[in-house]
Write an enzyme that holds these catalytic residues in place. Structure first.
Site, PDB file in Angstrom:
ATOM      1  N   CYS A  13       0.821  -1.183   0.027  1.00 61.05           N
ATOM      2  CA  CYS A  13      -0.030   0.027  -0.050  1.00 61.05           C
ATOM      3  C   CYS A  13       0.953   1.134  -0.043  1.00 61.05           C
ATOM      4  CB  CYS A  13      -0.660  -0.110   1.101  1.00 61.05           C
ATOM      5  SG  CYS A  13      -1.885  -1.489   1.641  1.00 61.05           S
ATOM      6  N   ARG A  38       1.641   1.523  -6.011  1.00 59.17           N
ATOM      7  CA  ARG A  38       1.896   0.625  -4.910  1.00 59.17           C
ATOM      8  C   ARG A  38       0.685  -0.212  -4.410  1.00 59.17           C
ATOM      9  NH1 ARG A  38       6.397   1.437  -2.054  1.00 59.17           N
ATOM     10  NH2 ARG A  38       5.481   0.606   0.001  1.00 59.17           N
ATOM     11  N   TRP A  85      -3.662  -1.481  -1.389  1.00 64.44           N
ATOM     12  CA  TRP A  85      -3.736  -3.157  -1.969  1.00 64.44           C
ATOM     13  C   TRP A  85      -3.986  -4.121  -1.076  1.00 64.44           C
ATOM     14  CZ3 TRP A  85      -2.707  -4.418  -6.925  1.00 64.44           C
ATOM     15  CH2 TRP A  85      -2.595  -5.881  -7.118  1.00 64.44           C
ATOM     16  N   ASN A 109       0.657   0.422   6.134  1.00 59.64           N
ATOM     17  CA  ASN A 109       0.978  -0.390   5.125  1.00 59.64           C
ATOM     18  C   ASN A 109       1.885  -1.731   5.766  1.00 59.64           C
ATOM     19  OD1 ASN A 109       1.992  -1.839   3.072  1.00 59.64           O
ATOM     20  ND2 ASN A 109       3.782  -0.434   2.696  1.00 59.64           N
ATOM     21  N   GLY A 110       1.372  -2.865   5.507  1.00 57.46           N
ATOM     22  CA  GLY A 110       1.968  -4.066   6.081  1.00 57.46           C
ATOM     23  C   GLY A 110       1.063  -5.247   6.399  1.00 57.46           C
ATOM     24  N   GLU A 492       8.301 -21.116 -19.524  1.00 51.88           N
ATOM     25  CA  GLU A 492       8.114 -19.863 -19.103  1.00 51.88           C
ATOM     26  C   GLU A 492       9.220 -18.825 -19.390  1.00 51.88           C
ATOM     27  OE1 GLU A 492       6.152 -18.071 -17.753  1.00 51.88           O
ATOM     28  OE2 GLU A 492       7.136 -16.451 -16.667  1.00 51.88           O
ATOM     29  N   LYS A 496       8.766 -15.470 -21.533  1.00 45.56           N
ATOM     30  CA  LYS A 496       9.319 -14.225 -21.009  1.00 45.56           C
ATOM     31  C   LYS A 496      10.055 -13.418 -22.190  1.00 45.56           C
ATOM     32  CE  LYS A 496       7.713 -13.150 -17.947  1.00 45.56           C
ATOM     33  NZ  LYS A 496       6.727 -14.132 -17.779  1.00 45.56           N
ATOM     34  N   GLU A 499       7.599 -12.349 -25.152  1.00 47.50           N
ATOM     35  CA  GLU A 499       6.764 -11.205 -24.841  1.00 47.50           C
ATOM     36  C   GLU A 499       7.122  -9.754 -24.518  1.00 47.50           C
ATOM     37  OE1 GLU A 499       4.166 -11.434 -21.426  1.00 47.50           O
ATOM     38  OE2 GLU A 499       5.503 -12.469 -20.188  1.00 47.50           O
ATOM     39  N   HIS A 515      12.811 -35.269 -31.968  1.00 44.36           N
ATOM     40  CA  HIS A 515      11.452 -35.493 -32.780  1.00 44.36           C
ATOM     41  C   HIS A 515      11.011 -34.371 -33.124  1.00 44.36           C
ATOM     42  CE1 HIS A 515      11.135 -39.407 -30.427  1.00 44.36           C
ATOM     43  NE2 HIS A 515      11.254 -38.403 -29.284  1.00 44.36           N
ATOM     44  N   LYS A 614      -1.973  -6.155 -19.279  1.00 43.84           N
ATOM     45  CA  LYS A 614      -1.653  -6.942 -17.944  1.00 43.84           C
ATOM     46  C   LYS A 614      -2.529  -7.867 -17.663  1.00 43.84           C
ATOM     47  CE  LYS A 614       0.838  -7.794 -14.336  1.00 43.84           C
ATOM     48  NZ  LYS A 614       1.875  -8.884 -14.504  1.00 43.84           N
TER      49      LYS A 614
HETATM   50  C1  AGP Z   1       2.576 -13.397 -18.386  1.00 44.72           C
HETATM   51  O1  AGP Z   1       3.939 -12.651 -18.557  1.00 44.72           O
HETATM   52  C2  AGP Z   1       1.930 -12.690 -19.331  1.00 44.72           C
HETATM   53  N1  AGP Z   1       1.539 -11.200 -18.983  1.00 44.72           N
HETATM   54  C3  AGP Z   1       0.625 -13.486 -19.590  1.00 44.72           C
HETATM   55  O2  AGP Z   1       0.786 -14.587 -19.949  1.00 44.72           O
HETATM   56  C4  AGP Z   1      -0.210 -13.848 -18.120  1.00 44.72           C
HETATM   57  O3  AGP Z   1       0.548 -14.666 -17.152  1.00 44.72           O
HETATM   58  C5  AGP Z   1      -1.669 -14.652 -18.426  1.00 44.72           C
HETATM   59  O4  AGP Z   1      -2.590 -13.459 -19.332  1.00 44.72           O
HETATM   60  C6  AGP Z   1      -2.460 -14.768 -17.016  1.00 44.72           C
HETATM   61  O5  AGP Z   1      -2.658 -13.479 -16.386  1.00 44.72           O
HETATM   62  P1  AGP Z   1      -3.235 -13.893 -14.710  1.00 44.72           P
HETATM   63  O6  AGP Z   1      -2.332 -14.576 -14.236  1.00 44.72           O
HETATM   64  O7  AGP Z   1      -3.477 -12.454 -14.319  1.00 44.72           O
HETATM   65  O8  AGP Z   1      -4.704 -14.771 -14.970  1.00 44.72           O
END
Ligand code: AGP
Length: 619
Positions: A13, A38, A85, A109-110, A492, A496, A499, A515, A614
């Protein structure tokens, strides 16, 4: 339930206080806007007027609070404010800060670890609670100590009872020229102006007015008045003030001095993992606090099968969860990409459990899969980072990761805290079903306590990873390969990279190379190999040799200096040793840093990559 996990700051927060000649309400609202990164689910201010202390709060963002105050346009010389938050209690007006008890008003905050104990004691004393927050106990506790003494004396007495992490700003009805602040394990800084003083979670809140800052230490209390600032220990011992001049721009300050939110969040992972563990297990007894998962022992014993659904990075955490749960608990686990789950006519029954993993709690595909599972009668546990989100509200039980707001579109700290949550879930259900002995559980929990420190050590490889990025950032593509539980970390790592750098990258199980993918190998296609010293190490060495023998370039990530991987690879990155399950957390760190540095070298907007959002709230 407490644990001795490694205490680090919590930054969930934003709090701010101002005392001085300007209109304190405007200064605080301006400061809250700069702290909105935050936390931003609700907000409020408390200001002195001729009627005493007035409080205004609302669910929503700072702009909602500002417009609520516009018509009233209050003026004051002493104001505190908060942008939330949520960690305990959904986002709402009654859970928003500031909170009040009698003549005490405060923002916090905490996380107060022993708030349930304190709440029970205070209710027995006749205090009435109006919110679901842990913070409210602080108000009543300090109010209970203000018998004729000064605000700072009441605070010193009250804080002796409090366990947890806190940064607090407190005001008192009959002391309009004072703000008291206290700090322990949550950041709290003081800004020094000419006859005006600021207290805040972070420097950006007042950087437009002052760059002379006191960074309070744990166990310190600060008293702000129009005449100046005093700092002492909570036992009253005076502290010599250490004033620092901050040279950051406001934008850099919001990122804590990091160039991007993504890098800041990568570096926050020791704290985020420590906070996700906080208060949820006891490593001495080997007990996990099942209440944190919302299911009782009998429910956990009756589970037939587990389904885990998620998207993107959270889906990769889901696969890690499958490996951990099936290995430790011996319950069958099916993992689905959420957008596929409900179209495959899943065979899920009322005795089955669905675990939903979602950082935002708003991903449309994930919520749709969750609702389908509910329709078919299954129980749902959500592992989520946002209190009060749709997924958490729809679920039967919620385990909140306490990673704090994740601003960067590329998920980093949310991912590693999701794995920590799945690890704790597996230990909790495994113990309950008699599949994990006390001895094993204690060892696994003790190892979890070391992870924040081991993540710190993994982060120390940043410079060498940046040098590797400089060598490979022009590659036309990457392959990431792993075996067993590190296979999802390969997925993953590839996600990373693609994207945030827009380079095509694929994650593959190493055994699949022959394969098909091996046809891609040449010196323009670097291969990142996850090579932990585990039961599959020899096979992963063979995979490296397969790549090398075809002229490929190999970047190995290993956790053992004696591993052959380093001697036969072009580049080698080390992470500390840990158990097979938590190796996934440590190996994620170089994945994140490599992607970050390559993205930056390619001039990409790593915090807001093109075409991405996001939270994907559309199907
Ligand atoms: C992850 O780096 C991406 N931004 C994206 O794949 C994300 O993980 C996915 O959209 C799921 O989001 P969520 O965890 O908020 O459900």
């Amino acid at each position: 339930m407490t644990n001795d996990c490694w205490l680090l700051t919590i930054d969930m927060c934003g709090i701010i206080g101002y005392i001085g000649k300007r209109n304190a309400v405007s200064v605080v609202l301006d400061g809250l806007k700069r702290l909105e990164y935050r936390g931003y689910d609700s907000a409020g201010v408390a200001f002195f007027s001729d009627k005493g202390i007035e409080v205004r709060r609302c669910r929503g963002k700072i702009k909602d609070l500002t417009s609520m105050l516009e018509s009233e346009n209050p003026t004051s010389n002493n104001t505190i404010g908060h942008t939330r938050w949520a960690t305990h209690g959904k986002p709402s007006e009654e859970n928003a800060h500031p909170h009040r008890s009698r003549d005490i008003v405060l923002v916090h905050n905490g996380i107060i670890e022993n708030y349930l104990h304190l709440k029970k004691m205070l209710i027995e004393k006749g205090y009435r609670f109006r919110s679901e927050t842990d913070t409210e106990v602080l108000c009543h506790l300090i109010a209970d100590c203000t018998h004729g003494c000064s605000l700072e004396e009441a605070v010193m007495e009250a804080m002796k009872e409090v366990k947890g992490a806190y940064a607090i700003a407190i005001i008192k009805e009959d002391e309009p020229d004072k703000i008291v602040g206290v700090k322990k394990d949550s950041p709290l800084v003081v800004g020094l102006g000419e006859g005006e003083y600021f207290i805040a979670s972070d420097v950006p809140a007042f950087l437009n007015y002052s760059s002379d800052v006191i960074f309070l230490e744990d166990g310190e209390m600060v008293i702000l008045t129009r005449d100046g600032v005093r700092v002492n220990k909570l036992d009253g011992t005076p502290v010599r003030q250490k004033v620092k001049s901050v040279s950051w721009s406001p934008s850099m300050a919001e990122k804590g001095g990091y160039r991007h939110f993504m890098l800041k969040e990568i570096y926050e992972q020791p704290r985020a993992i420590a906070d996700t563990m906080r208060g949820r297990f006891n490593a001495e007894s080997g007990e996990v606090n099942l209440e944190e998962f919302g299911f009782g022992e009998e429910e956990l014993k009756s589970i037939g099968k587990i389904f885990i659904v998620a998207c993107g990075t959270s889906y990769h955490a889901a696969i890690v969860g499958k490996y951990i749960i099936e290995d430790l608990v011996r319950i069958p686990v099916e993992v689905d990409i959420a957008s596929e789950f409900r179209y495959r006519k899943p065979i899920i029954r009322p005795e089955d459990l669905m675990i939903v993993i979602t950082q935002s709690g708003e991903t449309a595909d994930t919520i749709a899969a969750q609702r389908e599972a509910k329709r078919l009668g299954a129980k749902v546990l959500t592992i989520c980072n946002v209190v009060g989100s749709t997924s958490s509200r729809d679920a039967d039980a919620v385990f909140y990761t306490h990673s704090g707001p994740e601003i960067g579109v590329a998920s980093t700290k949310a991912f590693t805290t999701q794995i920590a949550g799945l690890y704790l879930f597996a230990l909790g259900i495994g113990k309950t079903r008699g599949m994990i002995s006390d001895k094993i559980s204690k060892a696994l929990l003790q190892e979890l306590l070391t992870i924040p420190g081991k993540v710190e050590r993994s982060l120390s490889e940043d410079k060498s990873i940046r040098n590797i990025a400089k060598e490979f950032f022009k590659a036309r593509g990457f392959l990431y390969i792993g075996r067993g539980i590190t296979y999802p970390i390969a997925l993953e790592g590839a996600l990373k990279l693609k994207e945030i750098s827009y380079i095509h990258a694929e994650g593959y199980p190493a055994g699949e190379m022959k394969h098909g993918p091996i046809a891609l190998i040449d010196e323009e296609l670097p291969v990142v190999v996850l090579a932990p010293m585990d039961n599959l190490h020899e096979k992963i060495i063979s995979s490296i040799q397969e790549v090398k023998s075809r002229g490929g370039k190999v970047i190995s990530i290993t956790n053992n200096i004696d591993s052959d991987a380093c001697s036969i690879s072009d580049k080698c990155i080390f992470v500390p040793e840990t158990n097979v399950y938590l190796t996934t957390v440590l190996m994620s760190i170089p994945m994140q840093l490599l992607a970050y540095h390559i993205g930056v070298l390619r001039g990409c907007d790593v915090d807001q990559p093109r075409n991405l959002a996001k939270s994907v709230t559309v199907e």
